[in-house]
Write an enzyme that holds these catalytic residues in place. Structure first.
Site, PDB file in Angstrom:
ATOM      1  N   ASP A 194       3.200 -55.145 -50.470  1.00  0.00           N
ATOM      2  CA  ASP A 194       2.447 -56.365 -50.787  1.00  0.00           C
ATOM      3  C   ASP A 194       2.010 -56.325 -52.249  1.00  0.00           C
ATOM      4  O   ASP A 194       1.292 -55.423 -52.671  1.00  0.00           O
ATOM      5  CB  ASP A 194       1.218 -56.464 -49.880  1.00  0.00           C
ATOM      6  CG  ASP A 194       0.413 -57.722 -50.162  1.00  0.00           C
ATOM      7  OD1 ASP A 194       0.675 -58.740 -49.499  1.00  0.00           O
ATOM      8  OD2 ASP A 194      -0.471 -57.687 -51.042  1.00  0.00           O
ATOM      9  N   TYR A 213      -1.754 -59.293 -60.002  1.00  0.00           N
ATOM     10  CA  TYR A 213      -1.995 -57.845 -60.009  1.00  0.00           C
ATOM     11  C   TYR A 213      -1.370 -57.186 -61.237  1.00  0.00           C
ATOM     12  O   TYR A 213      -1.776 -56.092 -61.624  1.00  0.00           O
ATOM     13  CB  TYR A 213      -1.401 -57.173 -58.773  1.00  0.00           C
ATOM     14  CG  TYR A 213      -1.942 -57.611 -57.437  1.00  0.00           C
ATOM     15  CD1 TYR A 213      -3.084 -58.414 -57.326  1.00  0.00           C
ATOM     16  CD2 TYR A 213      -1.317 -57.214 -56.259  1.00  0.00           C
ATOM     17  CE1 TYR A 213      -3.551 -58.809 -56.092  1.00  0.00           C
ATOM     18  CE2 TYR A 213      -1.792 -57.603 -55.015  1.00  0.00           C
ATOM     19  CZ  TYR A 213      -2.894 -58.409 -54.931  1.00  0.00           C
ATOM     20  OH  TYR A 213      -3.359 -58.795 -53.711  1.00  0.00           O
ATOM     21  N   LYS A 259       2.558 -63.322 -54.343  1.00  0.00           N
ATOM     22  CA  LYS A 259       1.648 -64.459 -54.229  1.00  0.00           C
ATOM     23  C   LYS A 259       1.655 -65.317 -55.496  1.00  0.00           C
ATOM     24  O   LYS A 259       1.756 -64.794 -56.607  1.00  0.00           O
ATOM     25  CB  LYS A 259       0.217 -63.960 -53.953  1.00  0.00           C
ATOM     26  CG  LYS A 259       0.134 -63.000 -52.769  1.00  0.00           C
ATOM     27  CD  LYS A 259      -1.262 -62.455 -52.562  1.00  0.00           C
ATOM     28  CE  LYS A 259      -1.235 -61.262 -51.616  1.00  0.00           C
ATOM     29  NZ  LYS A 259      -0.768 -60.025 -52.256  1.00  0.00           N
ATOM     30  N   HIS A 312      -2.186 -67.636 -53.220  1.00  0.00           N
ATOM     31  CA  HIS A 312      -3.200 -66.575 -53.277  1.00  0.00           C
ATOM     32  C   HIS A 312      -4.603 -67.096 -52.966  1.00  0.00           C
ATOM     33  O   HIS A 312      -5.388 -66.426 -52.297  1.00  0.00           O
ATOM     34  CB  HIS A 312      -3.168 -65.936 -54.667  1.00  0.00           C
ATOM     35  CG  HIS A 312      -3.628 -64.527 -54.698  1.00  0.00           C
ATOM     36  ND1 HIS A 312      -3.100 -63.595 -55.562  1.00  0.00           N
ATOM     37  CD2 HIS A 312      -4.563 -63.863 -53.987  1.00  0.00           C
ATOM     38  CE1 HIS A 312      -3.690 -62.420 -55.360  1.00  0.00           C
ATOM     39  NE2 HIS A 312      -4.591 -62.565 -54.419  1.00  0.00           N
TER      40      HIS A 312
END
Length: 315
Positions: free
Chosen positions: A47, A52, A77, A110
């Protein structure tokens, strides 16, 4: 899709999603090694997310692992600055390029809040205030539906939505979300909300399955750490397992996927070692630990009221 003997759940698309995955939030420099260790340990569910900053590292690890692409379930996402329907396909392509993949298994929105369009992940004004945009998340989701038809993602879903927002997607969208990823752990169980997802055929993935492990959430001193909860520790001793492993096994026993995050090879392997089955009495004991305690509420930072009709809404 999953490694041999690994538990999976069936999505409403017919695809199988592994019950346990590796979360890759933060620690960008450590992610390539962490993902490689995870894949070597048997994980087949990774994931990640655009914001990120770890997609290139994840992609390198997948390539290095030598594991066939069709055996790994990869989720990413859509970030809030790419909510405009005209930006959604390009956003997915950038993710695929960074991952070095031709398709995703799952692409999530997200958050239900849009930021100002552009390439700046956190656009702000001269005073440092985040600039949001008036883009309807329903229009964003409808644009994501086109990505399934293109084959660039096998499934789409959502993350961090309220019940009212999920219902609006169900009322107006063509594709029922395959997954809703949300904060869920023994201290925030959201039982009614989870049943709502079961009733509508939406699989739930638990992020933060250990609660407030991350300092960014605060609240640590006030509430202590979930993994130190005496009941989880006690149950762990019964099975010769850690409280972390018990928390993960509890989520899976309820039919949800869990995505613990770690960069420690030992902990990554330990988190995967959860093939034991909790007794019904132990599951019920954990079910009584619910504190309706939510650690991740970005409402103030985002300038958008999140989780308005859910347990644990921070006042």
């Amino acid at each position: 899709m999953a490694a041999q003997n690994q538990k999976t759940f069936k999505l409403n698309t017919g695809a199988q999603i592994p019950a346990i995955g590796l979360g890759t939030w933060q620690d960008e420099a450590a992610q390539e090694a962490a993902v490689l260790v995870a894949l070597q340990a048997g994980y087949r569910h990774i994931d990640t997310a655009r914001c990120y900053g770890t997609e290139p590292a994840v992609g390198k690890a997948i390539k290095q692992s030598g594991i066939p692409r069709n055996e790994i379930f990869v989720t990413s996402k859509l970030w809030n600055n790419k909510h405009h329907p005209d930006d959604v396909e390009q956003a997915l392509q950038l993710t695929l390029d960074d991952l070095g993949l031709e398709y995703l298994d799952l692409f999530l929105m997200h958050w239900p809040v849009a930021f100002k369009r552009g390439d700046e992940p956190f656009p702000s004004d001269k005073d440092g205030n985040l600039i949001t945009d008036n883009i309807d998340y329903l229009d964003t989701y409808k644009a994501m539906e086109g990505l399934v038809k293109s084959g660039k993602t096998k499934a789409i879903g959502i993350s961090n939505f309220s019940k009212k927002e999920v219902q609006r997607i169900l009322d107006h969208a063509t594709i029922v979300p395959a997954v809703h990823q949300m904060e869920l752990h023994p201290w925030l169980q959201q039982k009614d909300f989870y049943k709502f997802h079961q009733d509508n055929g939406i699989h739930v993935i638990q992020y933060s399955p250990f609660g407030n492990q991350n300092e960014i959430y605060g609240s640590r001193e006030q509430h202590g750490q979930l993994v130190n909860d005496p009941k989880l520790v006690e149950i762990g001793k019964k099975y010769g397992k850690t409280s972390n492993q018990v928390a993960l096994a509890w989520g899976i026993a309820h039919g949800r996927s869990v995505i613990p995050k770690s960069k420690s090879p030992e902990r990554i392997r330990q988190n995967f070692d959860i093939a034991f089955k909790l007794d019904d009495a132990d599951i019920q004991a954990i079910d009584k630990l619910d504190k309706k305690l939510r650690f991740n509420d970005s409402s103030k930072d985002f300038g958008y009221e999140l989780f308005t009709d859910l347990d644990g809404k921070q006042k």
